[in-house]
Design a protein around this motif. Structure first.
Motif, PDB file in Angstrom:
ATOM      1  N   GLN A 139       0.928  -1.307   0.115  1.00  0.00           N
ATOM      2  CA  GLN A 139      -0.053   0.117   0.074  1.00  0.00           C
ATOM      3  C   GLN A 139       0.760   1.149  -0.050  1.00  0.00           C
ATOM      4  OE1 GLN A 139      -3.390   0.981  -0.461  1.00  0.00           O
ATOM      5  NE2 GLN A 139      -4.005   0.648   1.696  1.00  0.00           N
ATOM      6  N   ILE A 140       1.849   1.095   0.778  1.00  0.00           N
ATOM      7  CA  ILE A 140       2.644   2.540   0.811  1.00  0.00           C
ATOM      8  C   ILE A 140       3.648   2.574  -0.424  1.00  0.00           C
ATOM      9  CG2 ILE A 140       4.853   3.380   2.161  1.00  0.00           C
ATOM     10  CD1 ILE A 140       1.991   3.500   3.709  1.00  0.00           C
ATOM     11  N   VAL A 171       2.744   1.914  -3.529  1.00  0.00           N
ATOM     12  CA  VAL A 171       1.691   2.468  -4.510  1.00  0.00           C
ATOM     13  C   VAL A 171       1.466   3.717  -4.057  1.00  0.00           C
ATOM     14  CG1 VAL A 171      -0.353   2.007  -5.327  1.00  0.00           C
ATOM     15  CG2 VAL A 171       0.881  -0.142  -5.137  1.00  0.00           C
ATOM     16  N   THR A 172       1.235   4.116  -3.037  1.00  0.00           N
ATOM     17  CA  THR A 172       0.893   5.560  -2.365  1.00  0.00           C
ATOM     18  C   THR A 172       2.049   6.518  -2.663  1.00  0.00           C
ATOM     19  OG1 THR A 172      -0.355   4.465  -0.547  1.00  0.00           O
ATOM     20  CG2 THR A 172       0.025   6.901  -0.385  1.00  0.00           C
ATOM     21  N   LEU A 173       3.100   6.079  -2.398  1.00  0.00           N
ATOM     22  CA  LEU A 173       4.363   7.051  -2.600  1.00  0.00           C
ATOM     23  C   LEU A 173       4.659   7.174  -4.342  1.00  0.00           C
ATOM     24  CD1 LEU A 173       6.791   6.062   0.114  1.00  0.00           C
ATOM     25  CD2 LEU A 173       5.592   8.081  -0.143  1.00  0.00           C
ATOM     26  N   VAL A 174       4.584   6.053  -4.855  1.00  0.00           N
ATOM     27  CA  VAL A 174       4.946   6.250  -6.092  1.00  0.00           C
ATOM     28  C   VAL A 174       3.897   6.920  -7.126  1.00  0.00           C
ATOM     29  CG1 VAL A 174       5.328   4.901  -8.350  1.00  0.00           C
ATOM     30  CG2 VAL A 174       6.484   4.089  -5.866  1.00  0.00           C
ATOM     31  N   PHE A 175       2.565   6.468  -6.848  1.00  0.00           N
ATOM     32  CA  PHE A 175       1.430   6.840  -7.861  1.00  0.00           C
ATOM     33  C   PHE A 175       0.769   8.173  -7.145  1.00  0.00           C
ATOM     34  CE2 PHE A 175       2.393   2.576  -9.175  1.00  0.00           C
ATOM     35  CZ  PHE A 175       2.765   2.883 -10.351  1.00  0.00           C
ATOM     36  N   PHE A 176       0.929   8.592  -5.953  1.00  0.00           N
ATOM     37  CA  PHE A 176       0.059   9.321  -5.459  1.00  0.00           C
ATOM     38  C   PHE A 176       1.196  10.506  -4.963  1.00  0.00           C
ATOM     39  CE2 PHE A 176      -2.693   6.219  -5.440  1.00  0.00           C
ATOM     40  CZ  PHE A 176      -4.077   6.529  -5.460  1.00  0.00           C
ATOM     41  N   ILE A 177       1.852  10.391  -4.040  1.00  0.00           N
ATOM     42  CA  ILE A 177       2.600  11.465  -3.192  1.00  0.00           C
ATOM     43  C   ILE A 177       3.564  11.964  -4.246  1.00  0.00           C
ATOM     44  CG2 ILE A 177       4.263  12.148  -1.211  1.00  0.00           C
ATOM     45  CD1 ILE A 177       1.458  10.823  -0.317  1.00  0.00           C
ATOM     46  N   TRP A 178       4.355  11.223  -5.029  1.00  0.00           N
ATOM     47  CA  TRP A 178       5.285  11.751  -5.722  1.00  0.00           C
ATOM     48  C   TRP A 178       4.944  12.539  -6.966  1.00  0.00           C
ATOM     49  CZ3 TRP A 178      10.026  13.058  -6.335  1.00  0.00           C
ATOM     50  CH2 TRP A 178      10.927  13.156  -7.345  1.00  0.00           C
ATOM     51  N   PRO A 179       4.013  12.040  -7.767  1.00  0.00           N
ATOM     52  CA  PRO A 179       3.237  12.913  -8.492  1.00  0.00           C
ATOM     53  C   PRO A 179       2.768  14.066  -8.183  1.00  0.00           C
ATOM     54  CG  PRO A 179       2.516  10.683  -8.928  1.00  0.00           C
ATOM     55  CD  PRO A 179       3.282  10.673  -7.665  1.00  0.00           C
ATOM     56  N   ALA A 180       2.006  14.097  -6.835  1.00  0.00           N
ATOM     57  CA  ALA A 180       1.538  15.232  -6.323  1.00  0.00           C
ATOM     58  C   ALA A 180       2.792  16.435  -5.963  1.00  0.00           C
ATOM     59  CB  ALA A 180       0.861  15.146  -5.231  1.00  0.00           C
TER      60      ALA A 180
END
Lengths: 282, 294
Positions: B20-21, B23-32
C-alpha cells in the motif's frame, strides 16, 4: 396512526413511477436504437419501439466492432474492462486488508505516519494530478500494459479505513485465544480474521468492481494500443468522430454492453451493494 | 485506534503495509509533489530547459479570464448538479419511504443508475439531445418550437451535461436519503399527526431537520462528485465546448496539459484543485462525519 388518504397514496406512486421513467428512459432509447439498422436513425423522429436488427447489430459489435474504433471487437474491450476491474478490485482489497491488519494489530515505529500517508490518497484523485502521474507511469515503462491500467489505481484509503474500522470491533479475546493456542500473526490473519471479514469483503467487492469497470480517464491516457481499450473509454472514440456523424445504432449498442455488467452486479447483489455503499462512505 | 492485545514482530508489520505504501508513494505522493514543483517553473517550448518563476504561473492563472470563467462554470455546474439530483432523490426517497407494498421493487428500479459510468451517462443524454435526431430535441422543437442545438449554444451544452451528471447521481442520493428517513422514529411523526400537523408541515418541521446530517453529508459528496468525477461526461460529449462553455476545472487541467502542452500552467491548476479537494475533505471530516446518522 398517521392518516392515510387515497389521494396522497396515489401521488406517492405517481412520483415513484415518474422517477423510474426519468431514470429508465435514456436506457430505453439506447436499447431501442441498438436494434435498428443505421438508416432508421438517420432522420427525426427516431423510432421508439424495437427494430429487427438487434441480433445482427450485437453480433457485429461483439465480433467485428464498430468501424469508428478501427474495428476492435467489443468482446476484446469487454475482456479488457473485466481484467482491469477485477485487477483493481482484488488489488485494492488485498493491500488494504494487509495494511489495515498491520495498523490495527501491531505496534511499530512510524505506524501513524503510514496511516496518514494512506489517508492523504483520499485527497489526490487522478483527475487533479494527471500529467505527473502519467509521467511516472511512462518512465516505469507501464504505458499500454495491464499493470499500468491496474497498479496505479489500487491504493485505497477508503478500503483501508473500512477494514480498520471492522477489525477494531473484533473482540480482543480472539487474539488472546489464538496466542494461547500458539497461532502466529499470519495464522491468525488467515484462519480467523479473513473468514470474519467475508461479508465486508463481499460488500466492498461490489463497490470496487463498479469503480474499476467505470474508469475512464486513466485507461484513456495510458492506452494507445487498440487491443488494450476498455469499453467505457472506447465508446468515446465512437462519439467523437470529428467531422462525421456517430454511427448511432452501434454506439448505443456499445453503451448498453458497457453498462450491463456493473448494473447486473448491482441488481443481483442489491443488499450487499447497499451495505457496501453506506459503509464505505462512513 | 488500536487493539489492547497486539502481536509482537519486528519486520512483519512493515512487510504488510509495504504494498500500500509503495503504491501510495510512487503513484500519489510523488506525482503530487511533482505537480507542486512544476507549478513554480516555466518550461521552454521544446522541453529542454525550465526556469524558476516563483508564483508567476499562479498569478498568470488568476489573471486569465478564461480560467476565472472556468471557475464560475464549475460553480454553476456543481451547484446545479447537486441541487437537481438531491431534490429529485429526496422526493423519491420520501415517496419510497411511504409505500409498504412493492417497496423493494421500486427501490430496485431506482438504484441501478449508480452502476452506470459517468461517461456512459453523458453519451446517453448526448444521444437523447442530439439536435438532428435526439428525441428530446425533437420534442422541444415539435411541442414548444424551441430550437435545441448544444453544438452552438453554450448554455444548452452546459444544461445537457448538468442533466447527465445529475441523472447518474440520483440513485446514490436516493439510497442515503432513504436510509436517513428510515432512521427517523415513527413515534415523532405520529405525535405530530395527533397534534393536527398536516403532512407538509410534518415534513418541514420534523422530517427535514432530522434529515439534515444526511443532507449536509450528501451536499459535500455531490459537490466533490460534480467537481472531479464528471470529467468523463464532459470529455466524452462536449469536449469542453462550445467555446469553453462546459470547460470545468478538471477538464481545463487536462486540456491545458495534454492538449495545450502548457505544463507549468497545468501544474498550477493541479495545485489549485488539490487545495480544493483538501479543503472539501477537511470539511467533510471535521464538520460532517460526526453528525451523520445511518
Amino acid at each position: 396512526m398517521v392518516e392515510n388518504r387515497p389521494i396522497s397514496q396515489i401521488l406517492t406512486h405517481v412520483v415513484l413511477i415518474l422517477g423510474i421513467v426519468f431514470l429508465g428512459f435514456p436506457v430505453w432509447m439506447a436499447l431501442v436504437a441498438s436494434t435498428h439498422p443505421g438508416e432508421a436513425l438517420a432522420q427525426s423522429p427516431i423510432p421508439m419501439w424495437f427494430g429487427d436488427q438487434g441480433v445482427a447489430n450485437y453480433t457485429q459489435l461483439l465480433t467485428e466492432g464498430s468501424p469508428a474504433v478501427g474495428g476492435v471487437a467489443l468482446s476484446t474491450m469487454l475482456m479488457n474492462s473485466l481484467l482491469m476491474a477485477l485487477g483493481i478490485t482484488f488489488g485494492k482489497i488485498a493491500i488494504s486488508l494487509l495494511s489495515a491488519y498491520a495498523i490495527v494489530y501491531f505496534r511499530f515505529p512510524f505506524r501513524m505516519l503510514f496511516f496518514w500517508l494512506i489517508f492523504i490518497t483520499l485527497m489526490l484523485p487522478v483527475e487533479v494530478r494527471i500529467l505527473p502521474t502519467y509521467d511516472v507511469v511512462a518512465s516505469l515503462g507501464m504505458l499500454n500494459s495491464y499493470s499500468g491500467l491496474i497498479i496505479p489505481l489500487i491504493a485505497s484509503a477508503t478500503a483501508t479505513f473500512l477494514f480498520r474500522q471492522f477489525f477494531l470491533t473484533i473482540p480482543d479475546e480472539l487474539v488472546e485465544a489464538a496466542r494461547i493456542d500458539r497461532a502466529g500473526p499470519i495464522r491468525f490473519f488467515w484462519d480467523i480474521l479473513l473468514p470474519l471479514s467475508k461479508t465486508n469483503i463481499a460488500a466492498l467487492f461490489i463497490i470496487l468492481f463498479i469503480y474499476g469497470w467505470n474508469q475512464y480517464l486513466w485507461p484513456f491516457l495510458i492506452t494507445t494500443d487498440q487491443d488494450l481499450y476498455t469499453i467505457v473509454m472506447g465508446i468515446q472514440r465512437m462519439v467523437n468522430v470529428g467531422e462525421g456523424l456517430p454511427i448511432w445504432h452501434l454506439t448505443m449498442g456499445t453503451a448498453i454492453l458497457a453498462m450491463l455488467p456493473p448494473v447486473l452486479v448491482v441488481l443481483a447483489m442489491q443488499r450487499l451493494f447497499v451495505k457496501g455503499l453506506v459503509e464505505s462512505e462512513k | 485506534m488500536q487493539k489492547r492485545v497486539v502481536f509482537q514482530n519486528r519486520w512483519l508489520p512493515y512487510l504488510l503495509v509495504a504494498p500500500q505504501i509503495v503504491v501510495t508513494l510512487v503513484f500519489f505522493i510523488w506525482p503530487a509533489y511533482q505537480a507542486l514543483e512544476t507549478s513554480f517553473y516555466i518550461e521552454d517550448a521544446f522541453g529542454f530547459s525550465r526556469t524558476f518563476v516563483g508564483f508567476e504561473n499562479f498569478t498568470r492563472l488568476f489573471n486569465d479570464a478564461g480560467y476565472l470563467r472556468s471557475f464560475w462554470t464549475t460553480l454553476v455546474f456543481g451547484l446545479s448538479v447537486t441541487v437537481l439530483s438531491m431534490s429529485m432523490a429526496l422526493a423519491l426517497a420520501v415517496a419510497a419511504n411511504r409505500v409498504i407494498r412493492s417497496a423493494t421493487t421500486y427501490r430496485t428500479f431506482l438504484i441501478w443508475p449508480y452502476a452506470v459510468a459517468p461517461a456512459l451517462a453523458g453519451v446517453l443524454w448526448f444521444f437523447m439531445m442530439n439536435p438532428s435526431l435526439g428525441i428530446v430535441a425533437y420534442w422541444l422543437e415539435a411541442i414548444w418550437g424551441y430550437d435545441w442545438n448544444h453544438y452552438v449554444n453554450g448554455n444548452q451544452a452546459l444544461l445537457m451535461v448538468i442533466i447527465a451528471a445529475a441523472w447518474k447521481q440520483i440513485s446514490y442520493n436516493f439510497l442515503f436519503f432513504l436510509a436517513g428517513l428510515q432512521s427517523i422514529p415513527k413515534s415523532l411523526i405520529e405525535a405530530a399527526a395527533i397534534d393536527g400537523a398536516s403532512p407538509t408541515r410534518r415534513f418541514w418541521t420534523i422530517v427535514f431537520p432530522l434529515l439534515s446530517p444526511t443532507t449536509f453529508f450528501l451536499l459535500v459528496v455531490n459537490l466533490v462528485y460534480a467537481f472531479f468525477d464528471t470529467f468523463a461526461i464532459i470529455h466524452a460529449t462536449t469536449s469542453g465546448g462550445p467555446a469553453d462553455a462546459t470547460s470545468i476545472l478538471v477538464y481545463k487541467v487536462y486540456s491545458t496539459g495534454f492538449v495545450g502542452q502548457d505544463y507549468g500552467s497545468s501544474a498550477a491548476q493541479s495545485v489549485v484543485l488539490m487545495a480544493l479537494v483538501i479543503a472539501m475533505t477537511f470539511i467533510q471530516f471535521r464538520f460532517i462525519e460526526r453528525k451523520v446518522q445511518y
